[in-house]
Scaffold this motif. Sequence first.
Motif, PDB file in Angstrom:
ATOM      1  N   HIS A 111       6.225  -1.401  11.357  1.00  0.00           N
ATOM      2  CA  HIS A 111       6.465  -2.578  10.519  1.00  0.00           C
ATOM      3  C   HIS A 111       7.932  -2.623  10.079  1.00  0.00           C
ATOM      4  O   HIS A 111       8.582  -3.674  10.133  1.00  0.00           O
ATOM      5  N   HIS A 115       1.559  -5.451  15.263  1.00  0.00           N
ATOM      6  CA  HIS A 115       0.248  -5.199  15.879  1.00  0.00           C
ATOM      7  C   HIS A 115      -0.660  -6.416  15.715  1.00  0.00           C
ATOM      8  O   HIS A 115      -0.447  -7.216  14.804  1.00  0.00           O
ATOM      9  N   ASP A 147      -1.672  -8.072  12.046  1.00  0.00           N
ATOM     10  CA  ASP A 147      -0.645  -7.959  10.993  1.00  0.00           C
ATOM     11  C   ASP A 147      -0.249  -9.331  10.454  1.00  0.00           C
ATOM     12  O   ASP A 147      -0.211  -9.557   9.241  1.00  0.00           O
TER      13      ASP A 147
HETATM   14 ZN   LIG Z   1       0.482  -3.198  11.806  1.00  0.00          ZN
END
Ligand SMILES: [Zn+2]
Length: 399
Positions: free
Chosen positions: A273, A175, A178
């Motif tokens: 993730h 995202h 991150d």
């Molecule tokens: Zn993330």
Amino acid sequence: MTNVLRAKAAVDATSSISRPPSSALPAVLNLPLGVETFLDWPDRTVAVIADRIPQQTIAAVERFGLVARVLSPDAAPESAHEAGPCTFVLITTEALRHDPGRDLIRAFRSGSPYAPVILLARAAADRELTLVEAMRVGATDVIDPTNLTGLSEVMAYQLTIAGKQRERVLAIGAHPDDIEIGSAGALLNHRRRGDRISLLTLSRGSIGGRSLVRSQESLAAAADIGAQLLMADLLDTRIEEGIETIRLIESVVAALDPTIVYVHSRHDNHQDHRAVHVATLSATRGVPQIYAYQSPSATNEFTPTRFVPIDDVVAEKVQLLGLFGSQSERSYLEPDLIVAGARYWARHLAPRCRYAEPFEVLRSAADATSRTDPNTRVTATGPMASVTRLTAGAEGGRP
Ligand SMILES: [Zn+2]
């Protein structure tokens, strides 16, 4: 234009994919369908610190695909920070004569410790004095200003060496924000070294906010890092670890040929993730160095063994994370927490540094980490008969 303004201009232009400067391009940048280039690598620049500089000298510099930024020796040292990292620093004798000029050179050296400093100086009675001053500010070469061939030879030589030392960095995140939370410090260090950086964000983060806003925040952050920004549009919270994601990352790896990859850890509570971690491991089989960064959702099993000192860039990291305004209510973006985290991880390196970023080592080739020290590159041999080579150490250590 500031980096953020450049980024905003690039947002306006993202309907068509813009091209990076030819000097920064691999032979063919064959990106997979569904991956957009939001921002290209920044121009590579030469800081020219001089009152007057002949147009032929600028032309000689620009023949290498570099952009010359001319600054007066009286310019404030902050100008160096605003100009960002550079590939070379070209100075004339007047830049060495007074404190402001010397301070400005040092400011550029601080932001770009690997950038060779070239002095343009005529043979003259005070040349020895000039050389002493030049060594003090980290000059590596001295060339007569009329000797444009000599200047070109030195630049070609230094660029060849830099090209061999330069890492190609690819940081991958699920995202927007991150990558930056986990590794902005390490990436800013790479930029200071002159490494080429690409960021690949696999979703636009539509669950955690408006995707257009989040994309623009990513873009501003990439501009501040000095990185290329690639964005895919996989489904936020539903990223798969399977073949579709693997193929996408594989194609980007094939296009960029990275020597270092940063990615999420598998020790993470967020399913996206973990999926990006697993897919990346499959897609980066030939990459010599892979490191996993820490996300705010990392579990207690996150066990870093590599700690990157970020003392020189921790303030810049805090500032950079402030660009993610849509996420400002998230406690993990509070500046004191970012600084406290970096302070905590530095305990592994104490007393060598005060701030560090932690990484799990997923792959590390022993010889892949060795780089020529900037203080030794000036003593390397080369076809430099027409120029003076200085053996004084450059100022500023490795980041
Ligand atoms: Zn993330």
